[in-house]
Design a protein around this motif. Structure first.
Motif, PDB file in Angstrom:
ATOM      1  N   GLY A  32      -9.446  -1.853  -4.229  1.00 26.67           N
ATOM      2  CA  GLY A  32     -10.031  -0.160  -4.360  1.00 26.67           C
ATOM      3  C   GLY A  32     -11.482  -0.788  -4.737  1.00 26.67           C
ATOM      4  O   GLY A  32     -12.152  -0.148  -4.096  1.00 26.67           O
TER       5      GLY A  32
ATOM      6  N   THR B 112       0.527  -0.844   0.021  1.00 29.17           N
ATOM      7  CA  THR B 112      -0.359  -0.061  -0.294  1.00 29.17           C
ATOM      8  C   THR B 112       1.100   1.475  -0.080  1.00 29.17           C
ATOM      9  O   THR B 112       2.076   0.542  -0.138  1.00 29.17           O
ATOM     10  CB  THR B 112      -1.309   0.112   1.362  1.00 29.17           C
TER      11      THR B 112
ATOM     12  N   THR C 227       0.548   5.446  -0.622  1.00 28.46           N
ATOM     13  CA  THR C 227       0.271   7.055  -1.614  1.00 28.46           C
ATOM     14  C   THR C 227       1.403   7.384  -2.304  1.00 28.46           C
ATOM     15  O   THR C 227       2.263   8.281  -2.469  1.00 28.46           O
ATOM     16  CB  THR C 227      -1.048   7.738  -0.668  1.00 28.46           C
TER      17      THR C 227
ATOM     18  N   VAL D 104      -4.229   0.358  -2.503  1.00 23.99           N
ATOM     19  CA  VAL D 104      -4.263  -0.352  -1.208  1.00 23.99           C
ATOM     20  C   VAL D 104      -4.439  -2.020  -1.794  1.00 23.99           C
ATOM     21  O   VAL D 104      -4.595  -2.514  -0.484  1.00 23.99           O
ATOM     22  CB  VAL D 104      -5.811  -0.067  -1.117  1.00 23.99           C
TER      23      VAL D 104
ATOM     24  N   LEU E  89      -8.441   5.037  -5.826  1.00 25.13           N
ATOM     25  CA  LEU E  89      -7.882   4.517  -4.920  1.00 25.13           C
ATOM     26  C   LEU E  89      -7.868   2.646  -5.405  1.00 25.13           C
ATOM     27  O   LEU E  89      -7.947   2.109  -6.039  1.00 25.13           O
ATOM     28  CB  LEU E  89      -9.457   3.901  -4.011  1.00 25.13           C
TER      29      LEU E  89
ATOM     30  N   THR F  39      -9.380  12.057  -6.050  1.00 22.96           N
ATOM     31  CA  THR F  39      -8.440  10.857  -5.255  1.00 22.96           C
ATOM     32  C   THR F  39      -9.110   9.789  -5.569  1.00 22.96           C
ATOM     33  O   THR F  39     -10.208   9.116  -6.154  1.00 22.96           O
ATOM     34  CB  THR F  39      -8.490  10.619  -3.740  1.00 22.96           C
TER      35      THR F  39
ATOM     36  N   LEU G 129     -12.943  -0.554  -1.151  1.00 23.68           N
ATOM     37  CA  LEU G 129     -12.466   0.255   0.100  1.00 23.68           C
ATOM     38  C   LEU G 129     -13.903   1.557  -0.631  1.00 23.68           C
ATOM     39  O   LEU G 129     -13.948   2.309   0.917  1.00 23.68           O
ATOM     40  CB  LEU G 129     -11.346   0.918   0.030  1.00 23.68           C
ATOM     41  N   LYS G 130     -13.573   2.122  -2.050  1.00 26.17           N
ATOM     42  CA  LYS G 130     -14.813   2.664  -2.720  1.00 26.17           C
ATOM     43  C   LYS G 130     -16.290   2.382  -1.858  1.00 26.17           C
ATOM     44  O   LYS G 130     -16.881   3.278  -1.404  1.00 26.17           O
ATOM     45  CB  LYS G 130     -14.509   2.721  -3.740  1.00 26.17           C
TER      46      LYS G 130
ATOM     47  N   SER H 223      -5.602  -0.244  -6.999  1.00 26.30           N
ATOM     48  CA  SER H 223      -5.039  -1.658  -6.577  1.00 26.30           C
ATOM     49  C   SER H 223      -5.509  -2.327  -7.524  1.00 26.30           C
ATOM     50  O   SER H 223      -5.857  -2.803  -8.893  1.00 26.30           O
ATOM     51  CB  SER H 223      -6.747  -2.231  -6.056  1.00 26.30           C
TER      52      SER H 223
END
Length: 303
Positions: free
Chosen positions: A181, A2, A4, A175, A150, A148, A184-185, A152
């Protein structure tokens, strides 16, 4: 793995030669896809676009090659981006486009847990390198390149899709493997939809109790419970400003996805089914093409 990364400052003007310029095909030029296309083209990346309703793609002819056939759009593309309404639309478009094996597929739509599993299966079947990267944000952040992502997928795909992600997102959160992703969304969307529906019902309750609804926003302003999102959605509700930054039809779809995900996970969620019902009601009331803030209109009326 993971992590950013924030988008670096632009180093080239639109159309200028930049290093590692992948050829990009974007499938889906609706409320989110169209501004994303302009950001991708503005970053100097060669771009082709396709949309199921061809007329919606025509305005992009000044920045991209507009094609009526998804297979023509993806032919020779290094990265195929999908930004479509739901999993069925995504899978149908990619199946029809048939990108060459080894092509990077950057999937940015909200498709839910089951939909993410289906995209993973299709990518494996077709030999595509899938990066599942649904985005947070609505039309204005998309126009500003301030989404943003997310993201993966396999670590080795990061460099391939990074020029595209840097063009559309101010922040990319990696992630895990493809599909993480999308999961998480859904969790983040649970909070987003709770906020929108909560603001709508707070304003409707104030009005029903004989209190000026704008006082709700004023009472929250600047405090620990306030946020720019609360104020902007509340102002939109009170001002009947329902030009869609994110259509209520999409919010209803997302609410159904998160309720289904909670049930499949064996969780005793109470808000998720209520959110699904609230947005379904607003959709049935005819507000689907308005901004999701239009759930306020249904909250104000009697059952």
């Amino acid at each position: 793995m993971t992590g950013t990364h924030d988008r670096p400052a632009p180093t080239a003007s639109p159309g200028a030669a930049v290093p590692d310029r992948p050829v990009v095909a974007l499938l889906g030029t609706g409320t989110m896809g169209a501004p994303m296309a302009r950001r991708i083209a503005g970053a100097g990346l060669p771009l082709r676009v396709w949309n199921r309703t061809a007329e919606r793609a025509r305005p992009l002819a000044d920045v991209a090659e507009v094609l009526d056939d998804p297979a023509a759009a993806v032919r020779g593309a290094d990265v195929v981006v999908t930004m479509l309404f739901d999993a069925d639309a995504v899978l149908d478009a990619v199946a029809a486009a048939a990108p060459a094996p080894g092509t990077a597929w950057l999937q940015t739509s909200t498709v839910g847990v089951d939909g993410a599993g289906r995209t993973v299966a299709l990518a494996r079947e077709r030999g595509l390198v899938l990066v599942d990267a649904p985005v947070l944000g609505t039309r204005q952040p998309a126009e500003q390149g301030a989404l943003t992502a997310l993201a993966s997928g396999p670590d080795e795909a990061r460099a391939r899709v990074r020029p595209v992600l840097d063009a559309v997102a101010q922040r990319t959160l990696w992630v895990g493997p493809a599909g993480a992703g999308s999961r998480l969304k859904l969790a983040v969307n649970a909070w987003v939809l709770t906020t929108v529906q909560g603001v709508a019902e707070s304003l409707a309750l104030a009005e029903g109790l004989g209190v000026e609804p704008a006082l709700v926003l004023e009472a929250l302003r600047g405090g620990a419970l306030d946020s720019p999102y609360v104020q902007s959605k509340g102002a939109a509700m009170l001002g009947a400003a329902f030009d869609p930054a994110f259509p209520l039809r999409g919010a209803a779809k997302d609410a159904a996805l998160l309720a289904a995900a909670g049930g499949a996970a064996g969780l005793d969620l109470r808000l998720a089914p209520a959110l699904e019902a609230a947005f379904a009601r607003a959709l049935a009331d005819g507000h689907g093409d308005l901004d999701m803030a239009a759930t306020y209109l249904s909250a104000r009326r009697a059952p």
